[in-house]
Design an enzyme around this catalytic site. Structure first.
Site, short mmCIF file in Angstrom:
data_model
loop_
_atom_site.label_atom_id
_atom_site.label_comp_id
_atom_site.label_asym_id
_atom_site.label_seq_id
_atom_site.Cartn_x
_atom_site.Cartn_y
_atom_site.Cartn_z
N ASP A 46 0.80 -9.43 -5.09
CA ASP A 46 2.13 -8.67 -5.33
C ASP A 46 1.85 -7.72 -5.67
O ASP A 46 2.59 -6.85 -5.84
CB ASP A 46 3.10 -9.61 -5.60
CG ASP A 46 4.25 -8.86 -5.23
OD1 ASP A 46 5.07 -7.70 -4.31
OD2 ASP A 46 5.82 -8.86 -5.51
N LEU A 70 0.77 -1.28 -0.16
CA LEU A 70 0.33 0.31 0.33
C LEU A 70 1.13 1.74 -0.02
O LEU A 70 0.10 2.52 -0.15
CB LEU A 70 -0.74 -0.01 1.22
CG LEU A 70 -1.67 -0.54 1.30
CD1 LEU A 70 -2.74 -0.83 2.79
CD2 LEU A 70 -2.92 -0.78 -0.10
#
Ligand SMILES: [Zn+2]
Length: 426
Positions: free
Chosen positions: A308, A64
């Protein structure tokens, strides 16, 4: 919120259900679940004929980028990208700045996630194994676990020191948490930017041999056996690793693993374009490795599909191949790639896909399974498995657009998600 979902095919591996039914949702709760519920009054009715209703999808490997790299992604844009991709939950990786090696960073992420989209996407931080992810001193695992870390990893870098890995496994098992390894032997991969093989030789790019991944996983499985603890391999990419995990499972060890959509879709032939959006770590491998991923998914060796998701800004990827950072955005193409490459090609059933996107990640992270039944909060992913669409990176909700799948025509997309009283329609 007063919505009636009509004629959807409910696939719920936690309860073993696969049947057509209607679901009436009121204020985020499943009011009624039955066949042929009639719409009355002000109910908004949505026909889901030919579509799938599944327990909310969970991506257990997402970057993030916040705190520290907000120009690539923020918790808000990452959660929006997740919702658009069909996920109601993500686990976020600790290579932020500062790293998630302190409970204050976990608190910060929880607070940001709660207000982002009013909590539509649940965010579960994964904490670092070592302080600053430097591989030298163990992070305060007990403190991090009690603050809410669901697992430990130094993702982006391996836990290279066997003694530290041993201690991490021992401590993490005291809190019933897995240690997730980014498996890469560093001396063997020094300077490498792609898979070592025919293509790296002809392109003149330094290679990362598959043995570097195999050796680390082989060592770790021995450590997991020795310490009787839980070990999970992140973004597995080699045929050798699939075989190692298959053997470990056969022996009854608590070893699990995940694969990304790009590792079961692309080979290092894609790098021949020198497109920096084909640069990831671990690198795209050979056709044999891709086949091994599919075989591992099919026979259950590979538990989870995780993206990922690794956003980078345009400028960062707009450089020579060797200088570019590793990683691609993944959340918004994951379901399309999985349905196109695995379901359409008869590798996995939709039921198995739901297990790998929803049930299995929750089991590995010891999180409660979603219950799709009357009285429960609606945590759902709605899918259209036959919808054909063209990937347009400019339409991504992620702040970044670095995807090698630009222009691909895929089948299968999320229609929307429900979670925590919120709904998101695509
Ligand atoms: Zn990662």
């Amino acid at each position: 919120m007063n919505i009636l979902l009509k004629n959807g095919r409910l696939i719920d591996p936690a309860s073993g259900r696969d049947e057509t039914c209607d679901i009436h949702i009121v204020d985020g709760r499943i009011e009624k679940l039955a066949q042929n519920i009639s719409a009355s009054g002000s109910i908004q009715s949505v026909d889901l004929k030919g579509k799938i209703i599944a327990p909310g999808f969970f991506d257990m490997h997402v970057h993030l980028r916040e705190p520290g790299f907000e120009h690539k992604e923020t918790i808000l844009t990452g959660c929006t990208s997740a919702a658009a991709g069909g996920f109601t939950a993500v686990a976020c990786m600790p290579n932020t700045k500062p790293a998630i090696d302190d409970e204050s960073v976990i608190k910060f992420i929880h607070e940001r996630a709660k207000v982002a989209l009013n909590g539509l996407v649940d965010v579960y931080p994964i904490a670092a194994v070592t302080l600053g992810r430097k591989g030298e001193h163990l992070a305060p695992l007990a403190e991090l676990a009690s603050a809410g870390a669901v697992a430990f990893t130094d993702d982006g870098d391996p836990v290279h020191d066997a003694e530290i890995m041993r201690r991490a496994l021992e401590y993490a098992s005291m809190f019933k948490k897995p240690v997730i390894q980014h498996a890469q032997d560093l001396p063997l991969t020094k300077g490498g930017v792609m898979n070592e093989g025919f293509n790296s030789t002809t392109l003149g790019l330094p290679g990362m041999p598959s043995i570097a991944e195999d050796l680390m996983v082989a060592r770790d499985i021995q450590l997991a056996r020795y310490t009787n603890s839980q070990y999970h391999v992140a973004h597995m990419s080699t045929a050798g690793c699939v075989e190692l995990v298959r053997e470990a499972k056969r022996k009854g060890l608590h070893v699990t693993c995940e694969v990304t959509p790009h590792h079961f879709t692309l080979t290092d032939d894609a790098v021949r374009t020198y497109d920096t959006n084909t640069k990831m770590n671990p690198p795209l491998r050979s056709q044999d490795d891709v086949e091994a991923m599919k075989e591992g998914l099919k026979d259950g060796t590979i538990d989870v599909i995780a993206t990922d998701h690794a956003p980078h800004s345009f400028d960062e990827k707009q450089v020579e191949f060797q200088q570019a950072p590793f990683g691609i955005v993944g959340l918004e193409t994951a379901i399309g790639l999985a349905i196109t490459e695995l379901f359409e090609k008869n590798i996995l059933s939709l039921y198995q896909l739901v297990e790998k996107f929803s049930t299995n990640p929750r089991r590995i992270l010891h999180l409660p399974q979603i219950k799709i039944q009357e009285g429960e909060s609606a945590n759902l992913t709605l899918l259209d498995p036959s919808f054909e669409w063209k990937v347009d990176v400019q339409k991504f909700k992620s702040k970044s657009k670095n995807s090698p799948f630009s222009g691909y025509v895929l089948r299968g997309k999320a229609v929307g998600v429900f979670n925590n009283g919120r709904v998101y329609w695509n």
